[in-house]
Design an enzyme around this catalytic site. Structure first.
Site, PDB file in Angstrom:
ATOM      1  N   GLU A  47      60.163  55.170  11.567  1.00 41.29           N
ATOM      2  CA  GLU A  47      59.959  54.472  12.846  1.00 41.29           C
ATOM      3  C   GLU A  47      59.302  53.105  12.586  1.00 41.29           C
ATOM      4  O   GLU A  47      58.452  52.983  11.693  1.00 41.29           O
ATOM      5  CB  GLU A  47      59.008  55.328  13.699  1.00 41.29           C
ATOM      6  CG  GLU A  47      58.546  54.689  14.996  1.00 41.29           C
ATOM      7  CD  GLU A  47      57.409  55.480  15.680  1.00 41.29           C
ATOM      8  OE1 GLU A  47      56.579  56.089  14.967  1.00 41.29           O
ATOM      9  OE2 GLU A  47      57.368  55.477  16.922  1.00 41.29           O
ATOM     10  N   ASN A 107      61.138  51.107  21.743  1.00 36.25           N
ATOM     11  CA  ASN A 107      60.915  51.595  20.381  1.00 36.25           C
ATOM     12  C   ASN A 107      62.239  52.251  19.974  1.00 36.25           C
ATOM     13  O   ASN A 107      62.583  53.326  20.460  1.00 36.25           O
ATOM     14  CB  ASN A 107      59.750  52.590  20.386  1.00 36.25           C
ATOM     15  CG  ASN A 107      59.350  53.021  18.991  1.00 36.25           C
ATOM     16  OD1 ASN A 107      60.098  52.872  18.036  1.00 36.25           O
ATOM     17  ND2 ASN A 107      58.144  53.557  18.879  1.00 36.25           N
ATOM     18  N   LYS A 124      63.308  55.423  22.058  1.00 33.15           N
ATOM     19  CA  LYS A 124      62.332  56.526  22.125  1.00 33.15           C
ATOM     20  C   LYS A 124      62.007  56.907  23.570  1.00 33.15           C
ATOM     21  O   LYS A 124      61.580  56.058  24.372  1.00 33.15           O
ATOM     22  CB  LYS A 124      61.069  56.093  21.388  1.00 33.15           C
ATOM     23  CG  LYS A 124      60.003  57.165  21.226  1.00 33.15           C
ATOM     24  CD  LYS A 124      58.886  56.610  20.337  1.00 33.15           C
ATOM     25  CE  LYS A 124      57.788  57.592  20.031  1.00 33.15           C
ATOM     26  NZ  LYS A 124      56.776  57.007  19.120  1.00 33.15           N
ATOM     27  N   GLU A 143      51.332  52.670  22.661  1.00 31.91           N
ATOM     28  CA  GLU A 143      52.797  52.638  22.839  1.00 31.91           C
ATOM     29  C   GLU A 143      53.190  52.498  24.310  1.00 31.91           C
ATOM     30  O   GLU A 143      54.170  51.850  24.640  1.00 31.91           O
ATOM     31  CB  GLU A 143      53.434  53.885  22.248  1.00 31.91           C
ATOM     32  CG  GLU A 143      53.496  53.849  20.738  1.00 31.91           C
ATOM     33  CD  GLU A 143      54.426  54.895  20.172  1.00 31.91           C
ATOM     34  OE1 GLU A 143      55.620  54.880  20.483  1.00 31.91           O
ATOM     35  OE2 GLU A 143      53.926  55.738  19.410  1.00 31.91           O
ATOM     36  N   CYS A 169      59.638  59.914  16.111  1.00 30.36           N
ATOM     37  CA  CYS A 169      58.243  60.328  16.019  1.00 30.36           C
ATOM     38  C   CYS A 169      57.824  61.354  17.067  1.00 30.36           C
ATOM     39  O   CYS A 169      58.163  62.512  16.960  1.00 30.36           O
ATOM     40  CB  CYS A 169      57.314  59.115  16.024  1.00 30.36           C
ATOM     41  SG  CYS A 169      55.658  59.582  15.441  1.00 30.36           S
ATOM     42  N   ASN A 194      55.456  57.564  12.578  1.00 24.31           N
ATOM     43  CA  ASN A 194      54.191  56.912  12.204  1.00 24.31           C
ATOM     44  C   ASN A 194      53.093  57.755  12.828  1.00 24.31           C
ATOM     45  O   ASN A 194      52.739  57.573  13.998  1.00 24.31           O
ATOM     46  CB  ASN A 194      54.088  55.520  12.843  1.00 24.31           C
ATOM     47  CG  ASN A 194      54.796  54.443  12.069  1.00 24.31           C
ATOM     48  OD1 ASN A 194      54.238  53.853  11.149  1.00 24.31           O
ATOM     49  ND2 ASN A 194      56.023  54.166  12.461  1.00 24.31           N
TER      50      ASN A 194
HETATM   51  N1  CDT Z   1      54.342  57.039  16.664  1.00 26.08           N
HETATM   52  C1  CDT Z   1      54.076  58.191  17.290  1.00 26.08           C
HETATM   53  O1  CDT Z   1      54.788  58.602  18.177  1.00 26.08           O
HETATM   54  N2  CDT Z   1      52.957  58.845  16.901  1.00 26.08           N
HETATM   55  C2  CDT Z   1      52.512  60.030  17.547  1.00 26.08           C
HETATM   56  C3  CDT Z   1      51.031  60.060  17.537  1.00 26.08           C
HETATM   57  C4  CDT Z   1      50.533  60.920  18.599  1.00 26.08           C
HETATM   58  S1  CDT Z   1      48.858  60.651  18.926  1.00 26.08           S
HETATM   59  C5  CDT Z   1      48.853  59.494  20.184  1.00 26.08           C
HETATM   60  C6  CDT Z   1      53.044  61.322  16.956  1.00 26.08           C
HETATM   61  O2  CDT Z   1      53.468  62.174  17.730  1.00 26.08           O
HETATM   62  O3  CDT Z   1      53.012  61.502  15.750  1.00 26.08           O
END
Ligand code: CDT
Length: 310
Positions: A47, A107, A124, A143, A169, A194
């Site tokens: 991502e 995204n 996303k 985000e 993600c 990420n």
């Molecule tokens: N990039 C991304 O979606 N990261 C989320 C972090 C969640 S905590 C706000 C994940 O689900 O890994």
């Protein structure tokens, strides 16, 4: 006809805020060369592969915000990646921040076939985090500030001899993501992530539990829909923030068949037999025979939980 794809999961180590797109693309090209040496047919990158995970920074200046976004794809920075992949006859998928001509921010991930053409785009859907600065968190995850929820649903594409879908993600934590693609016969889901190694709202939730949840969700999604899943991370310490790494390839039984062992740029390779998805789809997860949609209406009728009256 054999439907075995050799897939490379191209994990990226940290991308610092000061690192240019050109520099990141050089790293992606190094991984692509390794993929070529390993006879890969498809390479999956994380991502927001081209930049640091910028939603950790609180920004107010629209020009600064838009500087993290790509207006065109391919563009000058990414063209070498497209050209080299096409030259090698390798398909690729990677994520980036997309700014549309109409001014919308998404995204996004794309799927590029071995001839270099973009066959699929995904935006996303499940955006985690918050949209205003939150002093209660150990670090920000903005985000919801910088992106709109994706407007393309969860499409799948017939390409590279199979039926391929994408998600990004946080989408991997939601069973609906996999099931909507499962209902279109998906055989391979590619995703980049990420994930911070600690929970910004719960300091005792560290890398061990985060890795457990990462794998739990991806393995469950693969098994319950009898599909391959390739999940590719960013890892290591980005601008002082540690990212989870732990890229995996998961088979349609939910088993991990390849996994990253570093937190850095690393290619993991697996042979994916798309025909191996058939058994589960014909038996325990034969949706047409076993699903009882008359009991599922609540899933699309409401978002939050509504407990019964006390
Ligand atoms: N990039 C991304 O979606 N990261 C989320 C972090 C969640 S905590 C706000 C994940 O689900 O890994």
């Amino acid at each position: 006809m054999s439907r075995i794809l050799r897939v490379g999961g191209a994990q990226l180590g940290p991308v610092q805020r000061a690192e240019s797109r050109q520099s990141v693309v050089r790293r992606m090209l190094n991984l692509l060369v390794q993929a070529k040496e390993n006879n890969c047919n498809l390479v999956v990158y994380p991502e927001l592969a081209l930049t640091t995970f910028f939603p950790r920074w609180y920004m107010t200046d629209p020009t600064e915000i838009d500087s993290w976004f790509e207006r065109d794809m391919p563009n000058a920075a990414t063209r070498p990646l497209f050209e080299t992949a096409a030259n090698y006859r390798i398909g690729i998928s990677f994520g980036y921040a997309e700014l549309t001509a109409e001014g919308h921010h998404f995204n996004t991930a794309i799927l590029v076939d071995p001839s270099g053409g973009i066959v699929g785009k995904y935006r996303k859907v499940h955006l985690p985090g918050h949209d205003e600065y939150d002093p209660a968190r150990a670090f920000q995850h903005l985000e919801k500030r910088y992106f709109e929820p994706g407007d393309l649903g969860f499409p799948v594409w017939r390409t590279m001899t199979g039926i391929v879908g994408m998600c990004i993600c946080n989408d991997r934590r939601w069973p609906e993501t996999y099931r909507v693609m499962g209902l279109q016969g998906v055989e391979l889901i590619v995703l980049g992530y990420n994930t911070p190694s600690t929970n910004s709202q719960k300091s005792d939730e560290g890398p061990k539990k985060r890795q457990f949840h990462n794998r739990l969700t991806v393995q469950a999604g693969a098994y319950q829909n009898s599909t391959w899943v390739v999940a590719v991370a960013k890892g290591g310490t980005e601008d002082g923030h540690h990212m989870l790494a732990g890229s995996v390839v998961v088979n349609p039984d939910g088993e991990i068949v390849a996994e990253a062992v570093t937190e850095d740029d690393e290619l993991i390779v697996a042979d994916i037999d798309l025909d191996a998805t058939a058994f589960g789809k014909k038996t325990i997860f034969d949706f047409a025979r076993h699903r009882r949609i008359e009991h599922y209406g609540i899933i699309t009728a409401q978002t939050g939980a509504v407990p019964p009256p006390e």
